[in-house]
Design an enzyme around this catalytic site. Structure first.
Site, mmCIF file in Angstrom:
data_model
loop_
_atom_site.group_PDB
_atom_site.id
_atom_site.type_symbol
_atom_site.label_atom_id
_atom_site.label_comp_id
_atom_site.label_asym_id
_atom_site.label_seq_id
_atom_site.Cartn_x
_atom_site.Cartn_y
_atom_site.Cartn_z
ATOM 1 N N GLY A 62 0.489 -1.004 0.008
ATOM 2 C CA GLY A 62 -0.299 0.135 -0.051
ATOM 3 C C GLY A 62 0.608 1.771 0.037
ATOM 4 O O GLY A 62 1.844 1.236 -0.076
ATOM 5 N N HIS A 87 6.941 -2.838 1.675
ATOM 6 C CA HIS A 87 7.284 -1.916 1.018
ATOM 7 C C HIS A 87 7.177 -0.149 1.727
ATOM 8 O O HIS A 87 6.990 0.124 2.422
ATOM 9 C CB HIS A 87 6.412 -1.116 0.018
ATOM 10 C CG HIS A 87 5.597 -2.516 -0.599
ATOM 11 N ND1 HIS A 87 5.322 -4.106 -0.550
ATOM 12 C CD2 HIS A 87 4.377 -2.348 -1.889
ATOM 13 C CE1 HIS A 87 4.428 -4.580 -1.442
ATOM 14 N NE2 HIS A 87 4.441 -4.049 -2.327
ATOM 15 N N GLU A 139 9.795 4.071 -1.731
ATOM 16 C CA GLU A 139 9.359 4.251 -2.683
ATOM 17 C C GLU A 139 9.115 5.457 -3.390
ATOM 18 O O GLU A 139 9.186 6.536 -4.374
ATOM 19 C CB GLU A 139 7.860 2.915 -3.470
ATOM 20 C CG GLU A 139 7.161 2.998 -4.624
ATOM 21 C CD GLU A 139 5.980 2.886 -4.224
ATOM 22 O OE1 GLU A 139 5.357 1.942 -5.996
ATOM 23 O OE2 GLU A 139 5.729 2.074 -3.672
ATOM 24 N N ASP A 167 6.702 -6.201 -10.185
ATOM 25 C CA ASP A 167 5.676 -5.564 -8.917
ATOM 26 C C ASP A 167 3.657 -6.136 -9.936
ATOM 27 O O ASP A 167 3.749 -6.979 -8.722
ATOM 28 C CB ASP A 167 5.551 -4.183 -8.923
ATOM 29 C CG ASP A 167 5.078 -3.412 -7.333
ATOM 30 O OD1 ASP A 167 3.954 -4.022 -6.845
ATOM 31 O OD2 ASP A 167 4.855 -1.871 -7.322
ATOM 32 N N ASP A 168 3.643 -5.301 -10.220
ATOM 33 C CA ASP A 168 1.873 -5.707 -10.802
ATOM 34 C C ASP A 168 2.059 -5.591 -12.836
ATOM 35 O O ASP A 168 1.816 -4.459 -12.727
ATOM 36 C CB ASP A 168 1.004 -4.459 -10.780
ATOM 37 C CG ASP A 168 1.840 -4.410 -9.221
ATOM 38 O OD1 ASP A 168 0.664 -4.868 -8.273
ATOM 39 O OD2 ASP A 168 1.690 -3.648 -8.375
#
Length: 348
Positions: free
Chosen positions: A171, A198, A201, A280-281
């Site tokens: 998140g 995470h 970032e 990641d995605d």
């Protein structure tokens, strides 16, 4: 080495991916299927395009949660795991540590045990039929607050699923600082779980420091702001502390990296930090793991030997035994050398 040759090489080399969200490997066909099941009507191409039309991290997280909201029954997770299986094959990923975010499905009334049973059966099928290993890190999520994170941890501890090896804090780090989750992570560490977060970032290096010092994490996802703190970067290198770097994802936030060519991955690598490369995605950022390795080689100044070392880092920083690390790394060396023997005259 040109792009075609590079991709052929990397498809032969076994790889690990340590920072990927399983819900973000979902294919467009699966999204449309889930949309129809949840809404009772077909999803148009325009609606699909709109789902991916975000321009910042907040918009991405909103779309991520929206896709999770399309799940109407636990069995729908099986569709996503089929997409994960295809992704692993396409990129020759033989070991994967994937995040699973249970909060939204749980809030819809899904049963945690049922969800984990479905995920477990899919993992067992991938292992038995493809010879690939998947392990789960449950994202306790800073998006819903510390109490929710503890509830997610409680479910992990009650279930004791053999494929769940730890928890992660995902998140928006700006809205959920690590210090708010200190007790949750202390509880996880006491229970013998692996812990990751995470950090670094969209926040400066203090976020990474809090994650290490307060949450006792073993790896950090992203971690790019270490490059702007010389002393901390040196500390990470001395400790051989692993970072799960996700180049394309990092450019998307537009906070510290505007273009791939500006990404500090090489700076972190040259400093002696054991970085790993991850997507990641992948569906959300339209990138595969092999694409990310090509980005390192073609845009960030990594040599082929550097590329091989980063591949090895993926296994050496994974939550596996030393024997497994040696076995995987030997397979990398064999595949690498085998490709160049079969393609004489190519630079290595």
């Amino acid at each position: 080495m040109n792009k075609a040759e590079f991709y052929k090489l990397m498809k032969t080399v076994p790889k690990a991916e340590l920072h990927i969200h399983e819900e973000a490997v979902i294919g467009s066909g699966t999204i449309k299927k889930l949309y129809r099941n949840s809404s009772g009507k077909p999803m148009s191409d325009e609606e699909l395009d709109e789902l991916f039309a975000y321009t910042d991290l907040a918009g991405f997280l909103k779309s991520f949660i929206k896709i999770q909201g399309m799940l109407v029954r636990a069995e729908d997770l099986g569709y996503i795991l089929n997409d994960v299986r295809r992704y692993l094959k396409t990129n020759n990923i033989v070991y994967c540590e994937s995040f699973f975010s249970p909060t939204t499905p749980l809030r819809k009334g899904f049963d945690y045990s049922e969800m984990m049973s479905i995920i477990s059966r899919a993992i067992e099928k991938i292992q038995a039929e493809d010879g690939r290993t998947v392990r789960i890190l449950v994202d306790v999520s800073r998006s819903f607050g510390p109490e929710n994170a503890q509830r997610n941890l409680d479910l992990v501890l009650q279930e004791k699923n053999p494929y769940v090896i730890g928890i992660g804090l995902g998140g928006d780090e700006e809205k959920g600082p690590a210090r708010d989750y200190q007790q949750v992570f202390e509880n996880a560490v006491k229970a013998g779980l692996h812990v990751v977060a995470h950090a670094g970032e969209t926040c400066e290096s203090w976020s990474m420091k809090d994650s290490i010092n307060l949450l006792h994490v073993e790896r950090i996802g992203h971690g790019i702001t270490a490059a702007y703190d010389e002393a901390f970067m040196k500390e990470l290198a001395e400790r051989r502390f692993p970072l799960e770097v996700c180049p394309t994802s990092n450019t998307f936030t537009q906070k510290y990296v505007k273009r791939l060519e500006e990404h500090p991955a090489k700076q972190l690598y040259d400093a002696g930090i054991p970085i790993t490369i991850n997507t990641d995605d992948p569906v959300f950022f339209k990138v595969s793991l092999i694409d990310e390795y090509w980005n390192l080689y073609s845009k960030l100044g990594f040599s082929l030997q550097d590329i091989k070392q980063v591949v090895l880092n993926g296994f050496n920083t994974a939550f596996i035994t030393d024997e497994q690390k040696r076995s995987y790394c030997a397979a990398v060396e064999e595949a690498w050398e085998g490709w160049f023997r079969a393609n004489p005259g190519k630079e290595s």
